[in-house]
Design an enzyme around this catalytic site. Structure first.
Site, PDB file in Angstrom:
ATOM      1  N   CYS A 148       9.621  -2.944  -2.335  1.00 23.65           N
ATOM      2  CA  CYS A 148       8.639  -3.713  -1.547  1.00 23.65           C
ATOM      3  C   CYS A 148       8.842  -5.218  -1.713  1.00 23.65           C
ATOM      4  CB  CYS A 148       7.219  -3.378  -1.993  1.00 23.65           C
ATOM      5  SG  CYS A 148       6.860  -1.652  -1.814  1.00 23.65           S
TER       6      CYS A 148
ATOM      7  N   ALA B 267       5.986  11.213  -5.269  1.00 25.31           N
ATOM      8  CA  ALA B 267       6.615  11.621  -4.015  1.00 25.31           C
ATOM      9  C   ALA B 267       7.330  12.952  -4.218  1.00 25.31           C
ATOM     10  CB  ALA B 267       7.612  10.558  -3.584  1.00 25.31           C
ATOM     11  N   SER B 268       7.261  13.837  -3.205  1.00 22.38           N
ATOM     12  CA  SER B 268       7.910  15.155  -3.368  1.00 22.38           C
ATOM     13  C   SER B 268       9.425  15.039  -3.430  1.00 22.38           C
ATOM     14  CB  SER B 268       7.595  16.107  -2.225  1.00 22.38           C
ATOM     15  OG  SER B 268       6.359  15.934  -1.721  1.00 22.38           O
TER      16      SER B 268
ATOM     17  N   GLU C 163      -1.222  -5.449 -10.699  1.00 18.56           N
ATOM     18  CA  GLU C 163      -0.746  -4.488 -11.691  1.00 18.56           C
ATOM     19  C   GLU C 163       0.064  -5.242 -12.744  1.00 18.56           C
ATOM     20  OE1 GLU C 163       1.298  -1.551  -9.187  1.00 18.56           O
ATOM     21  OE2 GLU C 163      -0.539  -0.375  -9.261  1.00 18.56           O
TER      22      GLU C 163
ATOM     23  N   ASN D  89      10.756   5.292  -4.455  1.00 18.60           N
ATOM     24  CA  ASN D  89      11.751   4.247  -4.745  1.00 18.60           C
ATOM     25  C   ASN D  89      11.802   3.858  -6.228  1.00 18.60           C
ATOM     26  OD1 ASN D  89       9.297   2.906  -4.551  1.00 18.60           O
ATOM     27  ND2 ASN D  89      10.148   1.097  -3.559  1.00 18.60           N
TER      28      ASN D  89
ATOM     29  N   GLU E 191      -0.768  -1.406  -3.417  1.00 17.37           N
ATOM     30  CA  GLU E 191       0.455  -2.203  -3.465  1.00 17.37           C
ATOM     31  C   GLU E 191       1.269  -1.736  -2.266  1.00 17.37           C
ATOM     32  OE1 GLU E 191       3.874  -3.141  -3.678  1.00 17.37           O
ATOM     33  OE2 GLU E 191       4.179  -2.057  -5.566  1.00 17.37           O
ATOM     34  N   LEU E 192       1.225  -2.525  -1.194  1.00 17.87           N
ATOM     35  CA  LEU E 192       1.734  -2.049   0.098  1.00 17.87           C
ATOM     36  C   LEU E 192       3.034  -2.759   0.492  1.00 17.87           C
ATOM     37  CD1 LEU E 192      -1.792  -1.801   1.786  1.00 17.87           C
ATOM     38  CD2 LEU E 192      -0.544  -0.048   0.524  1.00 17.87           C
TER      39      LEU E 192
ATOM     40  N   GLY F 160       2.889   2.119  -1.577  1.00 18.99           N
ATOM     41  CA  GLY F 160       3.590   2.698  -0.432  1.00 18.99           C
ATOM     42  C   GLY F 160       3.427   1.807   0.783  1.00 18.99           C
TER      43      GLY F 160
HETATM   44  C1  SIN Z   1       7.998  -1.698  -5.360  1.00 21.06           C
HETATM   45  O1  SIN Z   1       8.972  -1.731  -4.659  1.00 21.06           O
HETATM   46  O2  SIN Z   1       6.943  -1.243  -4.927  1.00 21.06           O
HETATM   47  C2  SIN Z   1       7.983  -2.191  -6.778  1.00 21.06           C
HETATM   48  C3  SIN Z   1       9.058  -3.119  -7.102  1.00 21.06           C
HETATM   49  C4  SIN Z   1       8.965  -3.689  -8.498  1.00 21.06           C
HETATM   50  O3  SIN Z   1       8.130  -3.288  -9.308  1.00 21.06           O
HETATM   51  O4  SIN Z   1       9.735  -4.571  -8.790  1.00 21.06           O
END
Ligand code: SIN
Length: 483
Positions: free
Chosen positions: A289, A181-182, A463, A156, A255-256, A233
């Site tokens: 996410c 990611a592939s 992060e 993403n 980071e899930l 992921g």
């Molecule tokens: C993510 O969707 O894992 C990251 C989103 C972001 O860094 O804003």
């Protein structure tokens, strides 16, 4: 790929130990907007992944013994090159991932900003002295790089998720092996090309592109020479990877998934809330996410908010991200569209009402129209699951207590958003939300200076920001006696 000006940015082999390593078989990278082939990339094997870890281990001594300023200078060149090639990098990203070109440009700047940030932050890795309990002793604490860092990152944000991890690792003095990611390897490989041009030494930044997720994942989580593993992921995959890392007691950061509430109180600036909901929901077609997953609106302002929100969402243009004026691109695959659609349908059959969207439309089965559901309750499938698509479920509420209970009733705890003006309420709600990041009167939360990360099953570690280096460093206590 004809539209890419600097053709040397198009790389189709893994980058290991400063070499482009050809593989026997190929992975086809497809444009999700058109279904057309974008490129064929060598499919790296478990042997290649092992070789990458060994190369990173070999490069560790040289890289970790450089001064923070030397590392920062090289990283600064990398940042400058990424920004100089922002246009090409964004086009590569849109072709393989689908997001609108303007958003892709934003992602390149966002990813590069982590490299710039951590290059500087690496110069401020301070230790500590602690008053000792005995007069002839001294206690000193130093910080050292953990060693080889391995990462697995999603499709993403094909650039920014790697940049955010690799920048912290390299600034701390660690070396890095990343498996993108592939579906979206080209952005990662272009970053490797620019790292090489910046003069980052061989073996310091390695990219392994391989379809064997299980085999390569095992190398990255179980190899004894990997000191730290970091993943972005799903929570389900994250749990498996944590278990694998346990075999060699690696340092881990995760980071899930998320299930972000977006709460609009009766004292909110409704126009600002509509704007915030729009960006926090429909950015990247809802595939982040931190995307808003559930919109809670106070019953007194529900009608006004919904009316304005529907009218704003109706104006969003869906289409191929390469076309001017497109705001919402495709979803990564037709399978992902089917998953989103199944959540929408299941919730409608549970009593939700479809206000807008709810189908692919004429553009094909990798698209899903910006969708709004009303009459949603917090126990419907659309509210319980991470949607990862452009769907807004609207849930009414009456009291602060009720909405806090509903917002927190999830195993996730990544991002939350709320709109309110009363200062007492702002503090109460901010402190009561069980989420790692809370946006107040704001729809975009992510930036390099802030600690990104979640609580509960949304992950561990942070992060970005001054805290972001901690996960890549070990504290060492030096006890000096006989003074
Ligand atoms: C993510 O969707 O894992 C990251 C989103 C972001 O860094 O804003």
């Amino acid at each position: 790929m004809d539209i890419i000006k600097d053709k040397d940015l198009i790389k189709t082999h893994s980058y290991i130990d400063g070499q482009w390593r050809e593989g026997d078989s190929k992975i086809t990278v497809t444009n999700p907007a058109t279904g057309e082939k974008v490129a064929s990339v060598s499919d790296a094997s478990v042997t290649d992944a092992n070789y990458a870890v060994e190369s990173a281990k070999k490069a560790l001594k040289l890289w970790s013994s450089k001064s923070a300023t030397e590392r920062a200078n090289l990283m600064r060149k990398w940042f400058d090159l990424m920004m100089a090639h922002q246009g090409d990098l964004a086009k590569i990203l849109t072709l393989e991932q689908g997001k609108p070109l303007a958003e892709a440009k934003g992602e390149i700047a966002y990813g590069a900003s982590y490299i710039e940030w951590f290059a500087e932050e690496g110069k401020r890795v301070y230790g500590d002295t602690i008053p000792a309990l005995a007069g002839d002793k001294r206690i000193v604490v130093i910080k050292q790089p953990v060693g080889v860092v391995a990462s697995i990152t999603p499709w993403n944000f094909p650039n920014a998720m790697i940049a955010r991890k690799a920048a912290a690792a390299l600034a701390a003095g660690c070396t890095f092996v990343g498996r993108p990611a592939s579906q979206t390897p080209l952005s990662a490989l272009a970053m490797a090309e620019l790292a090489e041009r910046a003069g980052i030494p061989s073996g310091v930044f390695n990219i392994v592109v391989g379809d064997d997720a299980i085999g390569i994942g095992k190398v990255l989580t179980q190899h004894p020479d990997v000191a730290k593993f970091t993943f972005t992921g799903s929570t389900a995959v994250g749990k498996q990877l944590i278990a694998q890392c346990a075999t060699t007691v690696k340092k881990v950061s995760m980071e899930l998934g998320g299930n972000a509430p977006f709460i609009v109180f009766d004292d909110a600036d409704i126009d600002a809330a509509v704007e915030g909901a729009l960006v926090s929901k429909y950015r990247n077609a809802g595939q982040t996410c931190v995307c808003t997953n559930r919109i809670f609106v106070h019953r007194d302002v529900q009608e006004t908010f919904t009316e304005k929100f529907v009218s704003a969402v109706q104006k969003l243009a869906m289409g191929n991200g390469m076309k001017d004026g497109v705001n919402v691109g495709p979803i990564i695959s037709s399978k992902a569209v089917a998953d989103v659609d199944a959540l929408v349908k299941a919730s409608i059959s549970d009593g939700a009402s479809l206000m807008l969207g709810g189908e692919s439309g004429e553009l094909g089965d990798t698209f899903y129209q910006p969708t709004i559901l009303t009459n949603v309750t917090n126990d419907m499938p659309i509210a319980r699951n991470e949607i990862f698509g452009p769907v807004s479920p609207i849930i009414p509420f009456d009291t602060e207590e009720e909405v806090i209970a509903m917002a927190n009733a999830t195993e996730y705890g990544l991002a939350a958003y709320f709109y309110a003006r009363d200062i007492g309420r702002v503090w109460r709600i901010a402190e009561s939300l069980d989420f790692g990041m809370v946006a107040i009167n704001e729809g975009i939360i992510s930036n390099a200076a802030a600690p990104f990360g979640g609580v509960k099953q949304s992950g561990s570690g942070r992060e970005g920001s001054k805290y972001g280096l901690d996960d890549y460093m070990e504290l060492k206590y030096l006890c000096m006696g006989g003074i």
